[in-house]
Motif scaffolding. Structure first.
Motif, mmCIF file in Angstrom:
data_model
loop_
_atom_site.group_PDB
_atom_site.id
_atom_site.type_symbol
_atom_site.label_atom_id
_atom_site.label_comp_id
_atom_site.label_asym_id
_atom_site.label_seq_id
_atom_site.Cartn_x
_atom_site.Cartn_y
_atom_site.Cartn_z
ATOM 1 N N ASN A 34 0.818 -1.220 0.000
ATOM 2 C CA ASN A 34 0.000 0.000 0.000
ATOM 3 C C ASN A 34 0.852 1.270 0.000
ATOM 4 O O ASN A 34 0.331 2.356 0.261
ATOM 5 C CB ASN A 34 -0.928 0.012 1.220
ATOM 6 N N ALA A 35 2.154 1.149 -0.282
ATOM 7 C CA ALA A 35 3.024 2.321 -0.260
ATOM 8 C C ALA A 35 2.645 3.302 -1.364
ATOM 9 O O ALA A 35 2.138 2.913 -2.418
ATOM 10 C CB ALA A 35 4.482 1.889 -0.419
ATOM 11 N N ILE A 36 2.880 4.592 -1.115
ATOM 12 C CA ILE A 36 2.519 5.649 -2.059
ATOM 13 C C ILE A 36 3.732 6.526 -2.316
ATOM 14 O O ILE A 36 4.692 6.540 -1.540
ATOM 15 C CB ILE A 36 1.361 6.516 -1.519
ATOM 16 N N TYR A 37 3.698 7.246 -3.420
ATOM 17 C CA TYR A 37 4.714 8.257 -3.693
ATOM 18 C C TYR A 37 4.461 9.457 -2.782
ATOM 19 O O TYR A 37 3.345 9.968 -2.697
ATOM 20 C CB TYR A 37 4.663 8.693 -5.152
ATOM 21 N N GLY A 38 5.511 9.920 -2.123
ATOM 22 C CA GLY A 38 5.338 11.040 -1.215
ATOM 23 C C GLY A 38 4.636 10.613 0.065
ATOM 24 O O GLY A 38 4.829 9.503 0.560
ATOM 25 N N SER A 39 3.769 11.469 0.594
ATOM 26 C CA SER A 39 3.080 11.183 1.845
ATOM 27 C C SER A 39 1.912 12.146 2.003
ATOM 28 O O SER A 39 1.735 13.070 1.216
ATOM 29 C CB SER A 39 4.037 11.319 3.033
ATOM 30 N N VAL A 40 1.105 11.897 3.034
ATOM 31 C CA VAL A 40 0.067 12.834 3.480
ATOM 32 C C VAL A 40 0.498 13.327 4.854
ATOM 33 O O VAL A 40 0.578 12.543 5.803
ATOM 34 C CB VAL A 40 -1.316 12.167 3.534
ATOM 35 N N SER A 41 0.785 14.601 4.955
ATOM 36 C CA SER A 41 1.333 15.163 6.188
ATOM 37 C C SER A 41 0.273 15.969 6.926
ATOM 38 O O SER A 41 -0.815 16.260 6.405
ATOM 39 C CB SER A 41 2.538 16.047 5.872
ATOM 40 N N THR A 42 0.631 16.332 8.152
ATOM 41 C CA THR A 42 -0.275 17.174 8.937
ATOM 42 C C THR A 42 -0.431 18.556 8.307
ATOM 43 O O THR A 42 -1.451 19.219 8.514
ATOM 44 C CB THR A 42 0.264 17.314 10.367
ATOM 45 N N THR A 43 0.567 18.984 7.529
ATOM 46 C CA THR A 43 0.427 20.254 6.802
ATOM 47 C C THR A 43 -0.673 20.167 5.754
ATOM 48 O O THR A 43 -1.471 21.110 5.586
ATOM 49 C CB THR A 43 1.762 20.624 6.134
ATOM 50 N N ASP A 44 -0.745 19.038 5.027
ATOM 51 C CA ASP A 44 -1.815 18.847 4.049
ATOM 52 C C ASP A 44 -3.183 18.858 4.722
ATOM 53 O O ASP A 44 -4.141 19.447 4.206
ATOM 54 C CB ASP A 44 -1.617 17.519 3.303
ATOM 55 N N ILE A 45 -3.281 18.217 5.879
ATOM 56 C CA ILE A 45 -4.562 18.161 6.595
ATOM 57 C C ILE A 45 -4.950 19.550 7.092
ATOM 58 O O ILE A 45 -6.119 19.960 6.993
ATOM 59 C CB ILE A 45 -4.466 17.166 7.763
ATOM 60 N N ALA A 46 -3.987 20.300 7.618
ATOM 61 C CA ALA A 46 -4.287 21.651 8.120
ATOM 62 C C ALA A 46 -4.770 22.555 6.993
ATOM 63 O O ALA A 46 -5.733 23.324 7.167
ATOM 64 C CB ALA A 46 -3.053 22.240 8.786
ATOM 65 N N ASN A 47 -4.130 22.478 5.820
ATOM 66 C CA ASN A 47 -4.564 23.306 4.692
ATOM 67 C C ASN A 47 -5.961 22.931 4.217
ATOM 68 O O ASN A 47 -6.764 23.800 3.843
ATOM 69 C CB ASN A 47 -3.565 23.168 3.540
ATOM 70 N N THR A 48 -6.283 21.642 4.215
ATOM 71 C CA THR A 48 -7.612 21.202 3.793
ATOM 72 C C THR A 48 -8.685 21.659 4.782
ATOM 73 O O THR A 48 -9.772 22.097 4.392
ATOM 74 C CB THR A 48 -7.642 19.673 3.660
ATOM 75 N N ILE A 49 -8.386 21.592 6.069
ATOM 76 C CA ILE A 49 -9.344 22.050 7.086
ATOM 77 C C ILE A 49 -9.548 23.559 6.981
ATOM 78 O O ILE A 49 -10.673 24.060 7.108
ATOM 79 C CB ILE A 49 -8.856 21.646 8.487
#
Length: 278
Positions: free
Chosen positions: A200-215
């Protein structure tokens, strides 16, 4: 027979079937005229009545709006509950003459799914960069900020990432000829201890910065919620992280995150769902 047709030439039959029917029964009776039945859309309009909403009504509109509703539902349910009020026909005509819209808002009060903006949608945000929000002197409390986040952010936040294609693992490794048994044993132990690739590995990652910007994008649609101060340091992953790095996840799946604002006694939890990008 000719005298019959001469008496009423306007009703002269035009097809052989009509000629036989007239010949059999005569022209003394009243000629039946074909009528068209009402369409389904016309029958549906007859069942609707214009009402005024007395309260905010999800999937219909705000209080004070004029919407069409089913007559039976208004009579049996909404009017006895004092949710709507009847609008007289003459007032409806005046509203239409004034250009007042009498429509139903199907999206009012319905929570929309929150997803990350794609790269091609970033131009929409860039168009609004010229607008500068005035500085607010009054700061929101941490508890109030959590209430606004809980209200405007849905339980699940979706992200899309490109998965890494997995190479086929060799089922067995050929033994080298001429090597000692000790070298072969050491090689087999090294192969067994090698960690397996994560499917299930992905290129890059999903970080807390991505979540903060989406919120923040979800909170920007409300004047009070837009004042919430939220950074990536206020968000941590509860599950799915690797090597004690609670700030990012590098695989597909659903994971829990905790939102803890400075000064708040309570915290919020949300689910971050990472799916494969199509």
């Amino acid at each position: 027979m000719a005298s019959l047709f001469a008496a009423r030439p306007a009703l002269l039959p035009q097809c052989p079937s009509c000629v036989r029917r007239v010949t059999k029964f005569g022209l003394t009776g009243v000629v039946q005229q074909q009528t068209r039945h009402k369409s389904k859309a016309a029958r549906e309009l007859e069942r609707l009545i214009t009402v005024k909403l007395l309260h905010d009504f999800p999937k219909y509109g705000r209080a004070g709006s004029y919407v069409p509703m089913n007559k039976s539902q208004v009579r049996n349910r909404w009017f006895p509950m004092r949710v709507v009020d009847y609008v007289p026909l003459d007032e409806v005509k005046k509203l239409k003459a004034q250009g007042v819209e009498i429509v139903r808002d199907f999206n009012f009060g319905v929570a929309q799914p929150l997803v990350e903006l794609e790269e091609e949608d970033e131009g929409f945000l860039q168009q609004k960069k010229h607008y500068v929000r005035p500085i607010e002197l009054e700061m929101l409390s941490a508890e109030r900020s959590l209430e606004l986040i809980d209200t405007f952010v849905p339980p699940t936040i979706d992200f899309a990432r490109q998965p890494i294609p997995q190479e086929k693992q060799e089922k067995s490794q050929a033994r080298r000829h001429g090597a000692s048994e000790a070298a072969d044993i050491l090689a087999s132990i090294t192969i067994k201890e090698k960690p397996k690739a994560n499917p299930n590995a992905i290129y890059g990652s999903v970080s807390t910065t991505d979540i903060a910007n989406t919120i923040k994008g979800a909170l920007a649609h409300n004047d009070e919620a837009a004042r919430v101060v939220l950074t990536e340091n206020d968000i941590t992953f509860i599950s799915g992280y690797e090597e004690e790095d609670t700030s990012r996840v590098k695989q597909l799946g659903s994971f829990k995150v905790k939102i803890q604002l400075n000064g708040a006694e309570t915290s919020l939890e949300r689910t971050v769902r990472i799916r494969a990008k199509e």
